[in-house]
Write an enzyme that holds these catalytic residues in place. Structure first.
Site, PDB file in Angstrom:
ATOM      1  N   ASP A  10       0.873  -1.184   0.000  1.00  0.00           N
ATOM      2  CA  ASP A  10       0.000   0.000   0.000  1.00  0.00           C
ATOM      3  C   ASP A  10       0.902   1.223   0.000  1.00  0.00           C
ATOM      4  OD1 ASP A  10      -2.431   1.578   0.365  1.00  0.00           O
ATOM      5  OD2 ASP A  10      -1.771   1.888   2.411  1.00  0.00           O
ATOM      6  N   SER A  11       0.272   2.391  -0.120  1.00  0.00           N
ATOM      7  CA  SER A  11       1.047   3.627  -0.074  1.00  0.00           C
ATOM      8  C   SER A  11       1.570   3.924   1.329  1.00  0.00           C
ATOM      9  CB  SER A  11       0.168   4.797  -0.513  1.00  0.00           C
ATOM     10  OG  SER A  11      -0.896   4.962   0.410  1.00  0.00           O
ATOM     11  N   CYS A  73      -4.339  -1.556  -1.949  1.00  0.00           N
ATOM     12  CA  CYS A  73      -4.499  -0.127  -2.189  1.00  0.00           C
ATOM     13  C   CYS A  73      -5.425   0.020  -3.391  1.00  0.00           C
ATOM     14  CB  CYS A  73      -3.132   0.485  -2.491  1.00  0.00           C
ATOM     15  SG  CYS A  73      -3.198   2.199  -3.032  1.00  0.00           S
ATOM     16  N   GLU A 152      -2.390   8.881   8.155  1.00  0.00           N
ATOM     17  CA  GLU A 152      -0.918   8.816   8.148  1.00  0.00           C
ATOM     18  C   GLU A 152      -0.307   9.753   9.188  1.00  0.00           C
ATOM     19  OE1 GLU A 152       1.291   6.846   6.420  1.00  0.00           O
ATOM     20  OE2 GLU A 152      -0.323   5.735   5.443  1.00  0.00           O
ATOM     21  N   CYS A 184     -10.889   2.893   0.003  1.00  0.00           N
ATOM     22  CA  CYS A 184      -9.489   3.242   0.219  1.00  0.00           C
ATOM     23  C   CYS A 184      -9.119   2.490   1.483  1.00  0.00           C
ATOM     24  CB  CYS A 184      -9.321   4.747   0.420  1.00  0.00           C
ATOM     25  SG  CYS A 184      -7.669   5.222   1.002  1.00  0.00           S
ATOM     26  N   HIS A 186      -7.119   2.968   3.716  1.00  0.00           N
ATOM     27  CA  HIS A 186      -6.902   3.775   4.922  1.00  0.00           C
ATOM     28  C   HIS A 186      -8.207   4.037   5.682  1.00  0.00           C
ATOM     29  CE1 HIS A 186      -2.996   4.687   3.117  1.00  0.00           C
ATOM     30  NE2 HIS A 186      -2.648   5.326   4.216  1.00  0.00           N
TER      31      HIS A 186
END
Ligand code: DGL
Length: 278
Positions: A10-11, A73, A152, A184, A186
């Protein structure tokens, strides 16, 4: 092939929601996770950039012996899933189809709203996939800039988070919407704020569990499920700061990540193979 790890990327931290589902469902499998924190947010990148980044990470994970790749992701799935499937010899699983399938089984009204990054919304991957799978689901996709940063930066449990979520989501939800796909990886980490804003009549759908089931089914069909019975090993790599990744990861998952290693893309500090196989 049975004994290689499952590679997940993932990012940044978001894909940990998928990793957790994999660890719960497949406790004996080894997992190697790559969080590309130094280059997040992916949601503001172009499709070409995400194809290049995904290819780099995939090569690194496959070189480390990954028997399967999970693109945890949505933005990278939208931009690079087809390319990775073409290029790699190992099976590649994305998160869009599993999320839509979960929504299709949860929705009674047949109207679902998907929230995701700008990249995911612009790609129209959800609309196209829903049509291809013939799910009879009316899908509307909404980009939610700013949500990923709340995660994040570790600001999920703040009044600011609820405000950001409210500003974005409140106008959108019509009475007929009964499911909200967290498009997403996240966003499950923000589900308290999201749930507070959308109310209890809307079911939040995360792709994590459904993706884990897809991985298990695929490994089973291929005869690639591990035969080991010891607990699986977990290795975490991040292109950002390992300490910060470990701290936030532990906060979100509720357990210590243990082995978190840095990977610098210029290759200056950590050698890919050594980091993964040491
Ligand atoms: N977690 C990612 C997704 O599912 C990307 C978030 C980001 O870096 O913008 O789209």
């Amino acid at each position: 092939m049975q004994d290689g790890p499952i590679g997940v990327f993932d990012s940044g931290l978001g894909g940990l929601t998928v990793l957790q589902a994999l660890a719960d469902l497949l406790p004996h499998e080894d997992l190697v996770y790559f969080g590309d924190t130094a280059r997040y947010p992916y949601g503001d990148r172009s499709a070409a950039e995400l194809r290049a980044f995904s290819g780099q990470i995939a090569d690194l994970l496959v070189d480390a012996g990954a028997k399967m790749l999970v693109v945890a992701c949505n933005s990278a799935t939208a931009a690079a899933l087809d390319l990775l499937r073409e290029r790699l010899d190992v099976p590649v699983v994305g998160v869009v189809e599993p999320g839509l399938r979960a929504a299709a089984s949860a929705s009674r009204s047949r109207r679902t709203v998907v929230i995701g990054t700008r990249m995911t919304a612009a790609s129209r991957v959800y609309e196209r996939t829903a049509a291809r799978l013939d799910l009879h689901l009316d899908v509307e996709v909404l980009a939610c800039p700013g949500f990923v940063e709340l995660v994040e930066e570790g600001r999920t449990d703040t009044p600011e988070a609820v405000q950001v979520v409210r500003d974005r989501l409140a106008p959108l939800l019509t009475a007929r919407t009964d499911t909200l796909v967290l498009g997403c990886t996240h966003y499950p980490l923000l589900s308290r704020a999201i749930g507070e804003v959308v109310g209890r009549h809307v079911t939040l759908v995360s792709s994590a569990d459904e993706t884990a089931f897809e991985v298990r089914d695929l490994l089973e069909r291929m005869g690639w499920l591990t035969r080991r019975i010891r607990p699986g090993e977990r290795v975490f790599l991040t292109s950002g700061m390992p300490d910060r990744f470990a701290e936030l990861g532990e906060r979100f998952l509720g357990f210590a990540l243990g082995d978190v290693r840095g990977h610098a893309w210029d290759g200056a500090t950590v050698d890919d193979r050594d980091a993964l196989t040491a």
